[in-house]
Design a protein around this motif. Structure first.
Motif, PDB file in Angstrom:
ATOM      1  N   ILE A   1       1.490  -0.903   0.005  1.00  0.00           N
ATOM      2  CA  ILE A   1       0.163   0.026  -0.007  1.00  0.00           C
ATOM      3  C   ILE A   1       0.960   1.323  -0.091  1.00  0.00           C
ATOM      4  N   GLU A   2       0.981   1.810  -0.755  1.00  0.00           N
ATOM      5  CA  GLU A   2       1.809   2.713  -1.146  1.00  0.00           C
ATOM      6  C   GLU A   2       1.398   4.405  -0.655  1.00  0.00           C
ATOM      7  N   SER A   3       2.214   5.061  -0.390  1.00  0.00           N
ATOM      8  CA  SER A   3       1.275   6.723  -0.047  1.00  0.00           C
ATOM      9  C   SER A   3       0.063   7.663   0.027  1.00  0.00           C
ATOM     10  N   ASN A   4      -0.286   7.685   1.528  1.00  0.00           N
ATOM     11  CA  ASN A   4      -1.609   8.552   0.894  1.00  0.00           C
ATOM     12  C   ASN A   4      -2.758   7.496   0.339  1.00  0.00           C
ATOM     13  N   CYS A   5      -2.290   6.655   1.174  1.00  0.00           N
ATOM     14  CA  CYS A   5      -4.109   5.495   0.569  1.00  0.00           C
ATOM     15  C   CYS A   5      -5.461   5.533   1.661  1.00  0.00           C
ATOM     16  N   ILE A   6      -5.955   5.709   1.056  1.00  0.00           N
ATOM     17  CA  ILE A   6      -7.072   6.015   2.225  1.00  0.00           C
ATOM     18  C   ILE A   6      -8.123   4.814   2.182  1.00  0.00           C
ATOM     19  N   ILE A   7      -8.006   3.508   3.139  1.00  0.00           N
ATOM     20  CA  ILE A   7      -9.010   2.848   3.321  1.00  0.00           C
ATOM     21  C   ILE A   7     -10.350   2.641   3.571  1.00  0.00           C
ATOM     22  N   LEU A   8     -11.425   2.418   3.057  1.00  0.00           N
ATOM     23  CA  LEU A   8     -12.516   3.305   4.460  1.00  0.00           C
ATOM     24  C   LEU A   8     -13.064   1.939   5.170  1.00  0.00           C
ATOM     25  N   PRO A   9     -14.050   1.946   5.714  1.00  0.00           N
ATOM     26  CA  PRO A   9     -14.743   0.725   6.262  1.00  0.00           C
ATOM     27  C   PRO A   9     -15.267  -0.197   5.345  1.00  0.00           C
ATOM     28  N   GLY A  10     -14.025  -1.394   6.493  1.00  0.00           N
ATOM     29  CA  GLY A  10     -15.024  -2.891   5.403  1.00  0.00           C
ATOM     30  C   GLY A  10     -14.465  -2.723   4.204  1.00  0.00           C
ATOM     31  N   ALA A  11     -14.064  -2.392   3.778  1.00  0.00           N
ATOM     32  CA  ALA A  11     -12.418  -3.179   2.344  1.00  0.00           C
ATOM     33  C   ALA A  11     -12.016  -4.130   3.088  1.00  0.00           C
ATOM     34  N   ARG A  12     -11.753  -4.964   2.220  1.00  0.00           N
ATOM     35  CA  ARG A  12     -10.932  -5.939   1.573  1.00  0.00           C
ATOM     36  C   ARG A  12     -10.050  -6.251   0.315  1.00  0.00           C
ATOM     37  N   VAL A  13      -8.789  -5.846   1.164  1.00  0.00           N
ATOM     38  CA  VAL A  13      -7.899  -6.185  -0.110  1.00  0.00           C
ATOM     39  C   VAL A  13      -6.844  -7.652   0.360  1.00  0.00           C
ATOM     40  N   GLY A  14      -7.101  -8.317  -1.053  1.00  0.00           N
ATOM     41  CA  GLY A  14      -6.777  -9.406  -0.898  1.00  0.00           C
ATOM     42  C   GLY A  14      -5.246  -9.251  -0.646  1.00  0.00           C
ATOM     43  N   GLY A  15      -4.781 -10.479  -0.604  1.00  0.00           N
ATOM     44  CA  GLY A  15      -2.783 -10.952  -1.015  1.00  0.00           C
ATOM     45  C   GLY A  15      -2.442 -10.258  -1.852  1.00  0.00           C
ATOM     46  N   ASN A  16      -1.709 -10.050  -1.404  1.00  0.00           N
ATOM     47  CA  ASN A  16      -0.307  -9.105  -2.803  1.00  0.00           C
ATOM     48  C   ASN A  16      -1.076  -8.579  -3.691  1.00  0.00           C
ATOM     49  N   VAL A  17      -1.834  -7.765  -3.241  1.00  0.00           N
ATOM     50  CA  VAL A  17      -2.414  -7.233  -4.131  1.00  0.00           C
ATOM     51  C   VAL A  17      -1.162  -5.741  -4.056  1.00  0.00           C
ATOM     52  N   SER A  18      -1.604  -4.748  -4.968  1.00  0.00           N
ATOM     53  CA  SER A  18      -0.808  -3.547  -5.100  1.00  0.00           C
ATOM     54  C   SER A  18      -1.631  -2.226  -5.192  1.00  0.00           C
ATOM     55  N   LEU A  19      -1.529  -1.283  -4.311  1.00  0.00           N
ATOM     56  CA  LEU A  19      -1.897   0.366  -5.058  1.00  0.00           C
ATOM     57  C   LEU A  19      -0.788   0.500  -4.747  1.00  0.00           C
ATOM     58  N   GLY A  20      -1.368   1.826  -5.792  1.00  0.00           N
ATOM     59  CA  GLY A  20      -0.460   3.358  -5.994  1.00  0.00           C
ATOM     60  C   GLY A  20      -1.007   4.175  -4.716  1.00  0.00           C
ATOM     61  N   LYS A  21       0.172   5.774  -4.855  1.00  0.00           N
ATOM     62  CA  LYS A  21       0.152   6.112  -4.207  1.00  0.00           C
ATOM     63  C   LYS A  21      -1.235   7.286  -4.426  1.00  0.00           C
ATOM     64  N   ARG A  22      -1.976   7.825  -3.438  1.00  0.00           N
ATOM     65  CA  ARG A  22      -3.268   8.309  -3.493  1.00  0.00           C
ATOM     66  C   ARG A  22      -4.519   8.008  -3.738  1.00  0.00           C
ATOM     67  N   VAL A  23      -4.632   6.623  -3.683  1.00  0.00           N
ATOM     68  CA  VAL A  23      -5.576   5.226  -3.672  1.00  0.00           C
ATOM     69  C   VAL A  23      -6.927   5.605  -2.558  1.00  0.00           C
TER      70      VAL A  23
END
Length: 211
Positions: free
Chosen positions: A141-163
């Motif tokens: 999970i890169e910088s400034n990501c926002i994961i809101l309540p109840g979200a599920r991010v699976g294994g080996n996922v890549s999130l860029g900046k500001r997602v």
């Protein structure tokens, strides 16, 4: 701790951060203050200062800070201002969260109640991982990501900046989402997404009820 904490924001997540500290780790800071916009109204029960007072305040007091809102342009402004004043960010982690020993977390992050940061997941700086969300094993999970309540991010996922990952959405294992993407609430992402895209799978059908 001989530092004050400045929480940027006067509503929603900023207030969650404030109450997390008040309830679970009040002794970690000398004083906790919300930083709100000049002219903004806030409940008088909260200690606060205005944006225009920040520079003078940190010159007189030793401080850490954390950002409790999602506007990315304002987040960058606050980070740049604090860096110029040599004020360092800090993490606020709710004690009910589960963070695996092999996970790695940067600084300036809020980890909300009942979240799970799994095996070898990596969280960069200035992220919000909100209530009841999950970051799967080996995800980045890169910088400034926002994961809101109840979200599920699976294994080996890549999130860029500001997602921004909306509430109760799901990112399938192994997928990649580029910088500055927005995933709408209740959205299932089953493919790689390039930079600067909005993802949504919501479609509401309203049918006439016959009684």
């Amino acid at each position: 701790m001989n530092h004050d904490l400045l929480i940027f924001g006067g509503e929603s997540t900023a207030l969650e951060i404030f109450e997390t500290i008040e309830t679970h780790c009040a002794d970690d800071f000398n004083k906790v203050l919300l930083v709100i916009r000049d002219g903004e109204k806030i409940d008088s029960a909260y200690n606060f200062i205005n944006d225009s007072e920040v520079k003078s305040y940190v010159k007189k007091n030793r401080c850490f800070y954390i950002i409790g809102f999602t506007n990315q342009n304002l987040r960058k402004q606050m980070q740049d201002t604090m860096k110029s004043l040599s004020v360092k960010p800090t993490n606020i982690i709710h004690p009910s969260s589960t963070i695996f020993n092999s996970a790695r977390i940067g600084t300036g992050n809020y980890i909300g109640a009942n979240t799970v940061i799994s095996h070898k997941a990596k969280i960069s700086n200035h992220c919000i991982i909100n209530i009841n969300s999950t970051i799967g094993h080996n995800s980045i999970i890169e910088s400034n990501c926002i994961i809101l309540p109840g979200a599920r991010v699976g294994g080996n996922v890549s999130l860029g900046k500001r997602v921004l990952i909306g509430s109760n959405s799901f990112i399938l294992q192994g997928k990649s989402i580029g910088d500055d993407c927005l995933v709408d609430a209740l959205t299932y992402v089953d493919r790689d997404i390039s930079n600067n895209n909005i993802c949504t799978s919501k479609k509401l059908n309203v049918l006439k009820r016959v009684v």
